[in-house]
Design an enzyme around this catalytic site. Sequence first.
Site, mmCIF file in Angstrom:
data_model
loop_
_atom_site.group_PDB
_atom_site.id
_atom_site.type_symbol
_atom_site.label_atom_id
_atom_site.label_comp_id
_atom_site.label_asym_id
_atom_site.label_seq_id
_atom_site.Cartn_x
_atom_site.Cartn_y
_atom_site.Cartn_z
ATOM 1 N N HIS A 150 -0.360 0.621 16.364
ATOM 2 C CA HIS A 150 0.710 0.911 15.473
ATOM 3 C C HIS A 150 2.199 0.678 16.143
ATOM 4 C CE1 HIS A 150 -2.579 3.133 14.107
ATOM 5 N NE2 HIS A 150 -2.140 2.856 12.677
ATOM 6 N N PHE B 118 2.394 -1.016 9.038
ATOM 7 C CA PHE B 118 2.792 -1.195 10.299
ATOM 8 C C PHE B 118 2.563 -2.899 10.762
ATOM 9 C CE2 PHE B 118 1.512 3.212 10.071
ATOM 10 C CZ PHE B 118 2.274 4.009 10.960
ATOM 11 N N SER C 23 -5.638 -3.901 1.567
ATOM 12 C CA SER C 23 -5.828 -5.280 1.921
ATOM 13 C C SER C 23 -4.687 -6.146 1.974
ATOM 14 C CB SER C 23 -6.812 -5.806 0.963
ATOM 15 O OG SER C 23 -6.945 -7.070 1.022
ATOM 16 N N GLU C 24 -4.347 -6.292 3.442
ATOM 17 C CA GLU C 24 -2.828 -6.884 3.638
ATOM 18 C C GLU C 24 -3.187 -8.344 3.185
ATOM 19 O OE1 GLU C 24 -4.176 -4.756 5.858
ATOM 20 O OE2 GLU C 24 -2.681 -3.172 5.738
ATOM 21 N N GLU D 245 0.952 -1.286 -0.159
ATOM 22 C CA GLU D 245 0.000 -0.061 -0.022
ATOM 23 C C GLU D 245 1.024 1.384 0.059
ATOM 24 O OE1 GLU D 245 -1.961 -0.885 3.534
ATOM 25 O OE2 GLU D 245 -2.952 -2.745 2.803
#
Length: 325
Positions: A129, A83, A59-60, A29
């Site tokens: 995070h 992250f 969308s990991e 991303e």
Amino acid sequence: MKDIRYIFAIKEAMEEEMERDERVFLIGEDVGLAGGSFGASRDLFKKFGPRRVVDTPISEAGLTSMAAGAASCGLRPIVEIMFMDFVTCAMDSIVNQIAKMRYMFGNQYTMPIVVRMPEGAGLNAGPQHSQCLEAWFAHVPGLKVVMAANPYDVKGLLKSAIRDDNPVIFIENKTLHAMKGQVPEGPDHLIPLGRADVKRQGSDVTVVAVSRLVNEALRAAADLEKDGVSVEVIDLMTVQPWDKEAVFNSVGKTHRLVIAHEAVKSFGIGAEVAATVAEEILDELDAPIVRVGAPFVPIHYSLEKAYVPGAEDVKKAVRATLQRA
């Protein structure tokens, strides 16, 4: 050699490997025109274009699954997770697919994927995070886990990870991104995976550390030297598989062991190292092993200074093990 920041050593490693092998590509991303969340892929889109620096939707799970498909077809993807906390959305593709595909399909193809992700507290980024989750991945057969503590190491380790035919989880502490250090120029700087590095020789206590805590351990060792305490600092560099021989050799010399990492102490990699030393070379120890890690609570952005372990915690642990017979 030239003096560059950790984040640009990462960029150099990726750029050199993309130049060397056209099968290597970057996916994630904002890795394209934006240059990545922390600037690791700055200008690579202009140089290599959209087929090799691939921006994806948020969308990991999707981008890691695409990487698995690409690797099974002969490509060598580098995945960037913004992250480390967000990798929890991609656990199925990493843990159930990428880690096992070579085994499930009888080694018919390789799975050369590097999943890069920044971790750690210190930037007041909040509890979603700032986590350190390396122990999760170190517990999964089929994955290698790498953590570099300085610019020199991050470039050499990342290039080796990209050339590895197995999936590698490559973890960067965010607070190290701005760190400057000497980095070799040219494409031949490789540091082998699976080997530790003795960052400082010592004779009284062994401190085994990873990532940011390596630098904290070195600061602690410098302070303790003024009090006549000689500390040997070992940087594991690769958490899975970790270099038992290097740790055992050092413990055999100092007979005292401290293990330091930023992740929560409970069920962490320090527990694995401590258990292995106790199982296999207990007779070498003259005192109980001491671990340094974060407390077992979620990170709160306003309490990070109290939460994150540092050099003072390492010094306290070293003194504690020296006080035990």
